[in-house]
Design a protein around this motif. Sequence first.
Motif, mmCIF file in Angstrom:
data_model
loop_
_atom_site.group_PDB
_atom_site.id
_atom_site.type_symbol
_atom_site.label_atom_id
_atom_site.label_comp_id
_atom_site.label_asym_id
_atom_site.label_seq_id
_atom_site.Cartn_x
_atom_site.Cartn_y
_atom_site.Cartn_z
ATOM 1 N N VAL A 30 0.933 -1.000 -0.105
ATOM 2 C CA VAL A 30 -0.087 -0.043 -0.091
ATOM 3 C C VAL A 30 0.823 1.202 0.006
ATOM 4 O O VAL A 30 1.288 1.701 0.854
ATOM 5 C CB VAL A 30 -0.860 -0.002 1.196
ATOM 6 C CG1 VAL A 30 -1.891 1.070 1.150
ATOM 7 C CG2 VAL A 30 -1.663 -1.239 1.071
ATOM 8 N N SER A 31 1.152 1.775 -1.283
ATOM 9 C CA SER A 31 2.156 2.648 -1.374
ATOM 10 C C SER A 31 1.854 4.004 -2.237
ATOM 11 O O SER A 31 0.643 4.378 -2.211
ATOM 12 C CB SER A 31 3.416 1.991 -2.119
ATOM 13 O OG SER A 31 2.927 1.696 -3.306
ATOM 14 N N GLY A 35 -1.975 6.437 -1.511
ATOM 15 C CA GLY A 35 -2.053 7.505 -0.675
ATOM 16 C C GLY A 35 -2.558 8.811 -1.324
ATOM 17 O O GLY A 35 -2.471 9.863 -0.555
ATOM 18 N N ALA A 36 -2.450 8.853 -2.451
ATOM 19 C CA ALA A 36 -2.841 10.220 -3.149
ATOM 20 C C ALA A 36 -4.401 10.335 -3.286
ATOM 21 O O ALA A 36 -5.077 9.446 -3.231
ATOM 22 C CB ALA A 36 -2.020 10.003 -4.374
ATOM 23 N N ARG A 37 -4.562 11.855 -3.207
ATOM 24 C CA ARG A 37 -6.005 12.206 -3.491
ATOM 25 C C ARG A 37 -6.710 11.448 -4.629
ATOM 26 O O ARG A 37 -8.086 11.337 -4.426
ATOM 27 C CB ARG A 37 -5.979 13.750 -3.309
ATOM 28 C CG ARG A 37 -5.940 14.106 -1.791
ATOM 29 C CD ARG A 37 -6.188 15.472 -1.673
ATOM 30 N NE ARG A 37 -5.040 16.234 -2.546
ATOM 31 C CZ ARG A 37 -5.011 17.780 -2.535
ATOM 32 N NH1 ARG A 37 -5.889 18.606 -1.978
ATOM 33 N NH2 ARG A 37 -3.903 18.218 -3.235
ATOM 34 N N TRP A 38 -6.017 11.375 -5.544
ATOM 35 C CA TRP A 38 -6.715 10.887 -6.870
ATOM 36 C C TRP A 38 -7.137 9.526 -6.889
ATOM 37 O O TRP A 38 -7.655 9.182 -7.752
ATOM 38 C CB TRP A 38 -5.705 11.371 -8.223
ATOM 39 C CG TRP A 38 -4.493 11.002 -8.180
ATOM 40 C CD1 TRP A 38 -3.289 11.642 -7.720
ATOM 41 C CD2 TRP A 38 -3.930 9.664 -8.560
ATOM 42 N NE1 TRP A 38 -2.129 11.142 -8.033
ATOM 43 C CE2 TRP A 38 -2.655 9.609 -8.295
ATOM 44 C CE3 TRP A 38 -4.590 8.208 -8.762
ATOM 45 C CZ2 TRP A 38 -1.667 8.809 -8.631
ATOM 46 C CZ3 TRP A 38 -3.476 7.160 -9.111
ATOM 47 C CH2 TRP A 38 -2.310 7.499 -8.767
ATOM 48 N N PHE A 39 -6.478 8.716 -6.101
ATOM 49 C CA PHE A 39 -6.877 7.251 -5.904
ATOM 50 C C PHE A 39 -8.079 7.124 -4.667
ATOM 51 O O PHE A 39 -7.651 7.328 -3.610
ATOM 52 C CB PHE A 39 -5.481 6.473 -5.495
ATOM 53 C CG PHE A 39 -5.727 4.978 -5.733
ATOM 54 C CD1 PHE A 39 -5.250 4.441 -6.708
ATOM 55 C CD2 PHE A 39 -6.563 4.302 -4.950
ATOM 56 C CE1 PHE A 39 -5.414 3.225 -6.995
ATOM 57 C CE2 PHE A 39 -6.618 2.729 -5.212
ATOM 58 C CZ PHE A 39 -5.954 2.437 -6.185
ATOM 59 N N ALA A 40 -9.249 6.705 -5.245
ATOM 60 C CA ALA A 40 -10.253 6.669 -4.065
ATOM 61 C C ALA A 40 -10.216 5.873 -3.332
ATOM 62 O O ALA A 40 -9.537 4.643 -3.316
ATOM 63 C CB ALA A 40 -11.538 6.347 -5.046
ATOM 64 N N ALA A 62 4.054 2.864 4.564
ATOM 65 C CA ALA A 62 5.051 3.559 5.186
ATOM 66 C C ALA A 62 4.518 4.940 5.308
ATOM 67 O O ALA A 62 3.716 5.362 4.494
ATOM 68 C CB ALA A 62 6.272 3.658 4.199
ATOM 69 N N PRO A 63 4.925 5.910 6.394
ATOM 70 C CA PRO A 63 4.330 7.289 6.525
ATOM 71 C C PRO A 63 4.759 8.126 5.154
ATOM 72 O O PRO A 63 4.062 9.209 4.931
ATOM 73 C CB PRO A 63 5.294 7.940 7.661
ATOM 74 C CG PRO A 63 5.724 6.558 8.433
ATOM 75 C CD PRO A 63 5.809 5.416 7.591
ATOM 76 N N PHE A 64 5.847 7.635 4.475
ATOM 77 C CA PHE A 64 6.402 8.237 3.320
ATOM 78 C C PHE A 64 5.369 8.311 2.164
ATOM 79 O O PHE A 64 5.374 9.260 1.216
ATOM 80 C CB PHE A 64 7.729 7.871 2.785
ATOM 81 C CG PHE A 64 8.366 8.405 1.658
ATOM 82 C CD1 PHE A 64 8.814 9.773 1.634
ATOM 83 C CD2 PHE A 64 8.393 7.911 0.343
ATOM 84 C CE1 PHE A 64 9.314 10.447 0.775
ATOM 85 C CE2 PHE A 64 8.826 8.624 -0.573
ATOM 86 C CZ PHE A 64 9.374 9.888 -0.523
ATOM 87 N N ALA A 68 -1.448 6.682 2.564
ATOM 88 C CA ALA A 68 -1.614 5.291 2.274
ATOM 89 C C ALA A 68 -1.658 4.411 3.795
ATOM 90 O O ALA A 68 -2.543 3.658 3.992
ATOM 91 C CB ALA A 68 -0.408 4.751 1.559
ATOM 92 N N GLN A 69 -0.896 4.775 4.531
ATOM 93 C CA GLN A 69 -0.713 4.035 6.160
ATOM 94 C C GLN A 69 -2.210 4.235 6.614
ATOM 95 O O GLN A 69 -2.774 3.282 7.151
ATOM 96 C CB GLN A 69 0.304 4.764 6.877
ATOM 97 C CG GLN A 69 0.628 4.016 8.298
ATOM 98 C CD GLN A 69 1.822 4.211 9.015
ATOM 99 O OE1 GLN A 69 2.693 3.368 8.899
ATOM 100 N NE2 GLN A 69 1.820 5.492 9.484
ATOM 101 N N LEU A 70 -2.674 5.512 6.783
ATOM 102 C CA LEU A 70 -3.901 5.723 7.287
ATOM 103 C C LEU A 70 -4.948 4.906 6.636
ATOM 104 O O LEU A 70 -5.928 4.503 7.209
ATOM 105 C CB LEU A 70 -4.085 7.267 7.461
ATOM 106 C CG LEU A 70 -3.378 8.307 8.426
ATOM 107 C CD1 LEU A 70 -3.427 9.652 7.964
ATOM 108 C CD2 LEU A 70 -3.447 8.125 9.628
#
Length: 277
Positions: A30-31, A35-40, A62-64, A68-70
């Motif tokens: 889960v990278s 974690g991007a806004r454009w990925f629902a 990863a937090p990076f 994604a982590q949340l």
Amino acid sequence: MALSGRTVDARRRDCISGRASMNALLGFGVSGPHGARWFAEKKLTRLIAQAIDGGVRDFDTAPFYGDAQLRLGRALRSIGAREILVSTKTGTRRAGLRAVKDFSANAIRADVEGSLKGLGREFLDTLYLHGPAPAEIDAALPVLRALQAEGTVRRIGVCGEGAALDHALASGFDAIMGVFNVIDRRHEGVFSRARARGVQTVAIAPLAQGAFAKQSAPRSASDAWRLARATMRGGARSKSNAAIKASEALSAVESLSPSGAALAFVLQGGLASLALT
């Protein structure tokens, strides 16, 4: 969604020893795009649920990687998933568009606290140093051992390349994570030595950033992200030529697509305990 009749620890031993099935060797990374806004987020939750239904029990983040982590934590809670192994990383963070490295004890503890909260877990199955140099591995090892002694972290690893993975193996880490696929086999040696010592080996980019996909142009934002990442890693033209040659060879494998054959190369070659897709 518990594993019937088997514990996660037993399955992990099978992964390391090479007795696990192909599905048991697959993990879900889960990278970046996840974690991007454009990925629902609903789409990600659906993908995670489908992966679990298919037998996947290892998830890495990863937090990076933005949110994604949340998102992984929320997905696992909403699905009600059990017997799941979750790994995350520490040491590399985002500051705007820049990547910032900090492997100090305070930074690592802050990352772990944030990861536990975000993932909704009492402990981390595996914590990886994210892209450290050998000297940074040495500096971080005392706090990692302390976190293990406290029960906050079960296993420690290094996600990196080259000398960092060799140093992690020599320093007694439980797991190493690096690029390994049919085109890029630079970590073949250290993976082989790690398996011989019972150290978990995690292959990332097992499909060479989508090099074996049939489409000639990106059809979605996530496709574009993978293409950009592969290009940024350098040697894009030589890798493209290698992918073409490899695809020709992989196409000869009966009953498998080039992508399927490439994944089978990683999963069944005996060097990777786990492949993150």
